[in-house]
Write a protein that holds these residues in place. Sequence first.
Motif, mmCIF file in Angstrom:
data_model
loop_
_atom_site.group_PDB
_atom_site.id
_atom_site.type_symbol
_atom_site.label_atom_id
_atom_site.label_comp_id
_atom_site.label_asym_id
_atom_site.label_seq_id
_atom_site.Cartn_x
_atom_site.Cartn_y
_atom_site.Cartn_z
ATOM 1 N N GLU A 427 2.407 5.547 3.726
ATOM 2 C CA GLU A 427 2.121 4.472 4.065
ATOM 3 C C GLU A 427 0.867 3.779 3.245
ATOM 4 N N ALA A 428 -0.454 4.997 3.172
ATOM 5 C CA ALA A 428 -1.384 4.798 2.371
ATOM 6 C C ALA A 428 -1.028 4.726 0.904
ATOM 7 N N LEU A 429 -0.161 5.428 0.584
ATOM 8 C CA LEU A 429 0.112 5.414 -1.062
ATOM 9 C C LEU A 429 0.882 4.194 -1.300
ATOM 10 N N ASP A 430 1.515 3.545 -0.338
ATOM 11 C CA ASP A 430 2.204 2.168 -0.472
ATOM 12 C C ASP A 430 1.266 0.945 -0.342
ATOM 13 N N ASP A 431 0.170 1.075 0.351
ATOM 14 C CA ASP A 431 -0.747 0.206 0.425
ATOM 15 C C ASP A 431 -1.815 0.245 -1.087
ATOM 16 N N ASP A 433 -0.440 0.879 -3.858
ATOM 17 C CA ASP A 433 0.525 0.640 -4.873
ATOM 18 C C ASP A 433 0.894 1.955 -5.659
ATOM 19 N N LEU A 434 0.927 2.929 -5.147
ATOM 20 C CA LEU A 434 1.287 4.192 -5.544
ATOM 21 C C LEU A 434 2.729 4.804 -5.084
ATOM 22 N N GLY A 435 3.267 4.226 -4.010
ATOM 23 C CA GLY A 435 4.233 4.790 -3.344
ATOM 24 C C GLY A 435 5.528 5.166 -4.390
ATOM 25 N N ASP A 436 5.862 4.024 -4.839
ATOM 26 C CA ASP A 436 6.997 4.046 -5.680
ATOM 27 C C ASP A 436 6.841 5.235 -6.892
ATOM 28 N N ARG A 437 5.536 5.172 -7.399
ATOM 29 C CA ARG A 437 5.100 5.919 -8.481
ATOM 30 C C ARG A 437 5.753 7.422 -8.137
ATOM 31 N N PHE A 438 5.313 7.899 -6.816
ATOM 32 C CA PHE A 438 5.526 9.333 -6.385
ATOM 33 C C PHE A 438 6.794 9.514 -5.874
ATOM 34 N N ARG A 439 7.371 8.514 -5.382
ATOM 35 C CA ARG A 439 8.871 8.719 -4.741
ATOM 36 C C ARG A 439 9.778 8.928 -6.064
ATOM 37 N N ARG A 440 9.194 8.383 -7.343
ATOM 38 C CA ARG A 440 10.075 8.813 -8.422
ATOM 39 C C ARG A 440 10.024 10.290 -8.778
ATOM 40 N N ASP A 441 8.874 10.982 -8.391
ATOM 41 C CA ASP A 441 8.634 12.235 -8.957
ATOM 42 C C ASP A 441 9.615 13.105 -8.029
ATOM 43 N N PRO A 442 10.350 14.107 -8.327
ATOM 44 C CA PRO A 442 11.383 14.908 -7.927
ATOM 45 C C PRO A 442 10.446 15.492 -6.585
ATOM 46 N N LYS A 443 9.176 16.060 -6.985
ATOM 47 C CA LYS A 443 8.405 16.732 -5.986
ATOM 48 C C LYS A 443 7.480 15.897 -4.743
#
Length: 553
Positions: A427-431, A433-443
């Motif tokens: 939730e913090a990463l989404d707020d 604007d980084l959530g999608d960036r790290f969801r694309r990372d396999p780890k």
Amino acid sequence: MSPPSRIGALVAAQRRAERLRLRIAAAAAAAVTVAAVGLLGLSGWFITGAALAGLGGLAAVQAFNYLMPSAVIRLLAILRTGARYAERVAGHEAALRALARLRPQLFAALASGSPGRALALSSGEASARLVQDVNAVQTLFVRLSAPWGALAGAAAAIGLTALANATAALLLALCMGASAAGSLLLARRLSDPAGRAAQIAVGSLKTRLSALESAAPELRAYGLETWAVEDCADRARDLDRSRITLTLAAGWLTVWQTAAAAGAVVLVTLAVVSAPAPLAALAILAALMGMDSTAGLASALHQNGAAAQAADRLDALAASPSKTGAEQAAPSSDTVALLGRSVSPPFRLAVVGASGVGKTTALERLIGLRDAPAGRFSLGGVDAADLDPARRRALFAYAAQDVRLMDASVRDNLGLAGAFDDETLWEALDDADLGDRFRRDPKGLDAPIGPDGARLSGGERRRLALARAYLRSAPWLVLDEPTEGLDAATEARVLAALDRRLSSRGQGLILVSHRLAPTDLCDAVVRLADERSALALGQGGQPVGLFDPQLVQ
């Protein structure tokens, strides 16, 4: 009168906590030296007696009791080996357990102590103190067994020598006293200054290496790699020189110990010349081993300088600011009075102004990252200068302009704000604007970001720090240039999420920015001409006069 040593008090507390292990180490050290002296002395007596019995003929050989002495010699050899193992295990375990508790205490003292002292330390110097200096303090535990071993060995040697001749025992005692006194003098004159210089040189080298490592991209860009290498080599040469001096001091200690031992053996030999040959051999070899037992004490003295310098450096690190009665009080509310305004959450205040006027410095003074001048800010009705910095910091979640990240995973960097479940972290990463960036990372959350976030772009580093600030539960969110380096679309998404987050949580905002878009979120804007003055700006950025603290309650 100098203030009491806090590191001394911490070390004393750890000695008390490890009292049992330290006593075991001391007893084992005493057993080692007694066994060693007895082993060599008895072996000399046994070999000489057996040789004389052999010369005396078959009857003398048959009468000679070789079973009991050989059994005792074997027992002493086993005892010496076992006691040495017990001494090392108990002494080093006590030291390592104590240091494992000391390091967190020192780190906590640095993190919660005077901001001026903490900010004055570079990362390299702080690392040198928490690693190199704490390792040097280890000798304050390990060497505690050395005096007991030396005393026990001396007593055993003098006692065995007295079996041959009382004069020999007295001469041996005098030689041991002279050896200890000379070792102490040499250690103070040679080892102590060299040890202190080496400890300082290590800190200087690590500080310089840390500074140059952080500037590595700039050094490469300007072709200064050779200069950086030479600069580090100069510091390394200083360290080498101090270590050479320290090694020479150890050499002079060894020379003195050897000369004292040789003198003791000569004097004891002359004193026991009329004694029976087996007892003379026992006295001479016991004297030699007794003098050798003082070598451990000389080694401990040799380490005094480095340990003392490390303790002094750690004491400066662990020193506590004096507490007054006012500092014990807690703020009575979340109200903040700064720059001519008194505001409470969920109020949003923006601070703008030209570069260099002190906007960041003002924020750092407010939230406890720098010492606050008296009468400049108040928190909950209490002057910030009268509050412990830790009490000030508890009111604020802060995302600094100068982003610092660990060489670890996303999860670890967010974890500095506290322990949270994955849903809260996302939730913090989404707020931010980084959530999608790290969801694309396999780890995902376990993705490594490299040293100081080297695997991230500048904007991603800033937003990760913003997400970390979002996680901290505090009445005020303090942001210093949160959208610097972001493109317009990303900035719009970050600010929209920030607006929603502040509204849903009722959190106050204190914002520093050179950009117009972030200030649009705020209820009021203060233009800072310098750190002491503030001008109110209304709609459209038009000045409306100096703030009156009563205008906003």
